[in-house]
Design an enzyme around this catalytic site. Structure first.
Site, short mmCIF file in Angstrom:
data_model
loop_
_atom_site.label_atom_id
_atom_site.label_comp_id
_atom_site.label_asym_id
_atom_site.label_seq_id
_atom_site.Cartn_x
_atom_site.Cartn_y
_atom_site.Cartn_z
N ASP A 129 -42.75 10.40 74.33
CA ASP A 129 -42.86 9.91 72.95
C ASP A 129 -42.79 8.39 72.98
O ASP A 129 -42.48 7.79 74.02
CB ASP A 129 -41.68 10.49 72.13
CG ASP A 129 -41.66 9.98 70.69
OD1 ASP A 129 -42.74 9.92 70.05
OD2 ASP A 129 -40.58 9.63 70.18
N SER A 130 -43.00 7.79 71.81
CA SER A 130 -42.84 6.34 71.69
C SER A 130 -41.38 5.93 71.87
O SER A 130 -41.10 4.76 72.05
CB SER A 130 -43.33 5.89 70.32
OG SER A 130 -42.57 6.52 69.31
N TYR B 159 -45.14 3.24 67.52
CA TYR B 159 -46.57 3.36 67.75
C TYR B 159 -47.33 3.41 66.41
O TYR B 159 -48.51 3.09 66.35
CB TYR B 159 -46.89 4.66 68.50
CG TYR B 159 -46.60 4.68 69.98
CD1 TYR B 159 -46.01 3.61 70.65
CD2 TYR B 159 -46.96 5.81 70.73
CE1 TYR B 159 -45.76 3.67 72.02
CE2 TYR B 159 -46.72 5.87 72.11
CZ TYR B 159 -46.12 4.80 72.74
OH TYR B 159 -45.89 4.87 74.09
N GLY B 160 -46.62 3.89 65.38
CA GLY B 160 -47.27 4.18 64.10
C GLY B 160 -48.19 3.10 63.55
O GLY B 160 -49.29 3.40 63.09
N CYS C 239 -45.24 13.27 70.36
CA CYS C 239 -45.39 12.18 69.40
C CYS C 239 -46.67 12.47 68.62
O CYS C 239 -47.73 12.64 69.22
CB CYS C 239 -45.52 10.86 70.17
SG CYS C 239 -45.90 9.43 69.14
N ASN C 240 -46.54 12.55 67.32
CA ASN C 240 -47.73 12.85 66.50
C ASN C 240 -48.75 11.74 66.58
O ASN C 240 -49.95 11.99 66.67
CB ASN C 240 -47.31 13.05 65.05
CG ASN C 240 -46.51 14.32 64.85
OD1 ASN C 240 -47.05 15.35 64.50
ND2 ASN C 240 -45.21 14.26 65.09
N GLU D 111 -34.18 5.04 63.54
CA GLU D 111 -33.82 4.12 64.64
C GLU D 111 -32.53 3.38 64.30
O GLU D 111 -31.62 3.27 65.12
CB GLU D 111 -34.96 3.12 64.90
CG GLU D 111 -36.23 3.75 65.43
CD GLU D 111 -36.14 4.05 66.93
OE1 GLU D 111 -35.48 3.30 67.65
OE2 GLU D 111 -36.72 5.07 67.36
N CYS E 79 -43.88 13.66 62.18
CA CYS E 79 -43.44 12.62 63.10
C CYS E 79 -42.19 13.16 63.76
O CYS E 79 -41.32 13.72 63.07
CB CYS E 79 -43.13 11.33 62.32
SG CYS E 79 -42.28 10.08 63.31
N THR E 80 -42.10 13.03 65.06
CA THR E 80 -40.99 13.69 65.76
C THR E 80 -39.64 13.01 65.49
O THR E 80 -38.61 13.56 65.87
CB THR E 80 -41.28 13.78 67.27
OG1 THR E 80 -41.67 12.49 67.76
CG2 THR E 80 -42.39 14.76 67.54
N HIS E 81 -39.65 11.86 64.85
CA HIS E 81 -38.38 11.27 64.40
C HIS E 81 -37.81 12.00 63.17
O HIS E 81 -36.61 11.96 62.93
CB HIS E 81 -38.58 9.81 63.98
CG HIS E 81 -38.60 8.81 65.11
ND1 HIS E 81 -39.58 8.79 66.07
CD2 HIS E 81 -37.76 7.79 65.41
CE1 HIS E 81 -39.34 7.80 66.90
NE2 HIS E 81 -38.23 7.18 66.53
#
Ligand code: DGL
Length: 304
Positions: free
Chosen positions: A10-11, A42-43, A73-74, A152, A201-203
């Site tokens: 992932d990012s 990355y978005g 990561c989408n 984050e 989004c994986t977050h």
């Protein structure tokens, strides 16, 4: 049987929500996880750049020998899944198709919302994936980039479990601004009459309780992690590549960011200790970019 690890990346830290599900579903499999924390998010980046990052990390993991790659990561999936499937000689699974499948299964009124990064929303990848499964489902997508920042920031603020940390952060930082921000993003989606919301989004699964509070309990929330883990399991089983049931895996972690911080925050997301993480300089990745292979003419499946 195949004892090689599964490479997941992932990012940054968000993909650990997918890794956690893979570890739960397949407790005998070893995982090598790569978080590109130094280049997160990355978005907002152009698709070409994200595709390059996906190929670099895929190459790094391939050199460590993996039996499968999962783009957890989408944004990375939207920009680079096809290229990665052409470039590497192992199955490469993304998170968008599994998320779309889970949403199509869940919706009753065939109106599905997606929240994701700008890159994922602008790619149109979710709409395409849902339409390919059921052309009668309408997809409403909204980019919610600030949610990545909230996760984050929340992760870096406290030592407890992630849920506690977010609650704590809410008191001093997120609330009421998180709820205002979330309402701005989500109220227009609610007005479209969706009954299902994909956390694209994986977050975002780390914010699930807070998001559910804003959208209300009638909207079913979908995270692609479970469906992705199921696809990983089915693919390995179909290829006779599951690890032995006697295997006692030791997972490994690498990051372009601060390795000590990654291990600390990663342990909280995974709910199990990440005893150490390897630091990989971005320059090492940049030297690795593979040349994309062309797909066989007429090939529909590149790896089964
Ligand atoms: N975890 C990434 C995804 O699933 C989003 C974070 C980023 O913007 O890098 O899209």
């Amino acid at each position: 049987m195949d004892e090689l690890p599964i490479g997941i990346f992932d990012s940054g830290l968000g993909g650990l929500t997918v890794a956690a599900e893979v570890m739960r579903t397949l407790p005998h499999e070893q995982v090598v996880y790569f978080g590109d924390t130094a280049r997160c998010p990355y978005g907002p980046r152009p698709q070409d750049e994200v595709r390059k990052f996906v190929l670099q990390i895929g190459s790094w993991l391939s050199r460590r020998r993996v039996k499968m790659l999962v783009v957890a990561c989408n944004t990375g999936t939207a920009a680079g899944l096809d290229a990665a499937q052409r470039a590497f000689g192992v199955p490469v699974i993304g998170v968008i198709e599994p998320g779309a499948r889970a949403a199509v299964k869940a919706t009753r009124n065939r109106r599905v919302g997606v929240i994701a990064t700008v890159g994922t929303v602008e790619s149109g990848a979710y709409s395409r994936a849902v339409r390919a499964l059921d052309a009668g489902v309408t997809v409403f997508s909204v980019a919610t980039p600030k949610f990545v920042d909230v996760v984050e920031a929340g992760l870096r603020m406290g030592p407890g479990q992630i849920e506690d940390t977010l609650a704590e952060v809410s008191d001093v930082f997120i609330r009421p601004s998180f709820h205002e921000m979330a309402r701005d993003y989500l109220d227009p989606l609610k007005r479209t009459g969706i009954d299902t919301l994909v956390l694209g989004c994986t977050h975002f699964p780390l914010l699930a309780p807070a998001i559910q509070q804003v959208v209300g309990s009638k909207i079913k929330m979908i995270s692609s992690a479970e469906e992705t883990a199921r696809e990983v399991a089915e693919t390995l089983a179909a290829r006779g590549q599951l690890a032995s049931p006697d295997a006692r895996p030791v997972h490994r972690f690498a990051t372009t960011g601060d390795a000590t911080e990654f291990a600390l925050l990663g342990s909280r997301i995974l709910g199990r200790p990440v005893t150490s993480a390897e630091h990989v300089p971005v320059g090492e990745l940049e030297a690795l970019e593979p040349r994309e292979k062309r797909a066989e003419p007429g090939a529909t499946s590149r790896w089964i």
